[in-house]
Write an enzyme that holds these catalytic residues in place. Structure first.
Site, short mmCIF file in Angstrom:
data_model
loop_
_atom_site.label_atom_id
_atom_site.label_comp_id
_atom_site.label_asym_id
_atom_site.label_seq_id
_atom_site.Cartn_x
_atom_site.Cartn_y
_atom_site.Cartn_z
N GLU A 5 -7.01 -6.15 6.30
CA GLU A 5 -8.00 -5.64 5.35
C GLU A 5 -8.39 -6.70 4.32
O GLU A 5 -9.54 -6.74 3.87
CB GLU A 5 -7.46 -4.37 4.69
CG GLU A 5 -7.40 -3.23 5.70
CD GLU A 5 -6.70 -1.99 5.19
OE1 GLU A 5 -7.25 -0.89 5.36
OE2 GLU A 5 -5.58 -2.12 4.63
N GLU A 49 -1.10 1.09 10.71
CA GLU A 49 -0.63 2.11 9.77
C GLU A 49 -0.20 3.41 10.44
O GLU A 49 0.73 4.08 9.98
CB GLU A 49 -1.71 2.38 8.71
CG GLU A 49 -1.79 1.35 7.60
CD GLU A 49 -2.57 0.11 7.96
OE1 GLU A 49 -2.81 -0.73 7.08
OE2 GLU A 49 -2.98 -0.04 9.14
#
Length: 255
Positions: free
Chosen positions: A109, A129
């Site tokens: 990210e 995640e």
């Protein structure tokens, strides 16, 4: 020792995540260090772009899960920059990610928050995640599909499995693929190619690409006109034309 080292080279700011003992995972010090580094880049008129990297062998392993488990998850974000001090940051100057080694979860990210990516063949990218009953909440779930094919982004989101640097390069996420240990060197060479151009025009062009690529033509024309007006009203506009006529490299001021 600072969690994020800051130095400059010419008109380029270099931010280096320096927590190799924790795989350069983002904690509060890293988030604040990146935000402060971007603040310095944005505020210094002699700096025209930045490079962000991590001390090898890992670019960034994402959020420090020990901090989250200890209840300190909020410290991994800053008010101005979001996660890692960068994922929500509103800025004007280009930043290149120089990726040597894995950039996973929040590390991917951070990469997606940058404008260009140089990666070595040791790099991997992914949003794992879901493997920890989390979601990629710092932009990965919507930014990844803007950079790589939709179905591949969906595969990454649902399986949590990473993709190699070679695959990422084939999809266009990575601008330059280089040998291990040379990502920063190659990123600085790419920065030099940008640094050779008029800084005001670079910033105006970046803004149009970001804001108009997925917008209507009407928005694109409006932003392009505004970008052109900004460029031609700069001090560097006349210098660019004069240098061309005199057949010499331009001496940009950044104003």
């Amino acid at each position: 020792m600072a969690a994020v080292e800051y130095r400059t080279q010419g008109h380029v700011a270099i931010l280096t995540i320096n927590r190799p003992e924790a795989r350069n995972a983002v904690n509060g010090d890293v988030a604040r260090g990146i935000e402060e580094g971007i603040d310095r880049l944005e505020d210094d008129t002699d700096l025209w772009l930045g490079v962000i990297t991590g001390v090898p062998p890992v670019f960034c392993a994402g959020a420090d899960l020990k901090e989250i488990n200890a209840g300190n998850g909020a410290s991994l974000s800053t008010k101005k920059g979001g996660f890692g001090g960068i994922t929500k940051r509103d800025r004007t100057k280009p930043i290149i990610a120089a990726v040597d080694g894995p950039a996973l979860a929040g590390g991917t990210e951070v990469v997606l928050s940058c404008d260009l990516v140089v990666a070595s063949t040791t790099a991997t990218f992914g949003i794992p995640e879901v493997k920890r009953s989390l979601v990629a909440g710092a932009g990965g779930l919507f930014r990844l599909g803007r950079k790589i094919p939709f179905n591949v982004a969906m595969e990454c989101a649902l399986t949590g499995d990473p993709i190699t640097a070679e695959r990422a390069y084939g999809f266009g996420l990575v601008n330059e693929l280089v040998e291990p240990g040379t990502a920063l060197e190659a990123a600085l060479k790419l920065a030099g190619r940008i640094e050779a151009n008029a800084p005001v025009a670079v910033r105006a062009s970046r803004k149009v690409v970001l804001e108009a690529t997925h917008a209507s033509d009407e928005v694109g024309w409006s932003l392009s006109d505004a970008g052109m007006a900004e460029a031609v009203s700069s001090e560097d506009f006349k210098e660019g034309l004069t240098a061309f006529i005199e057949k010499r490299p331009p001496n940009w001021t950044g104003r």
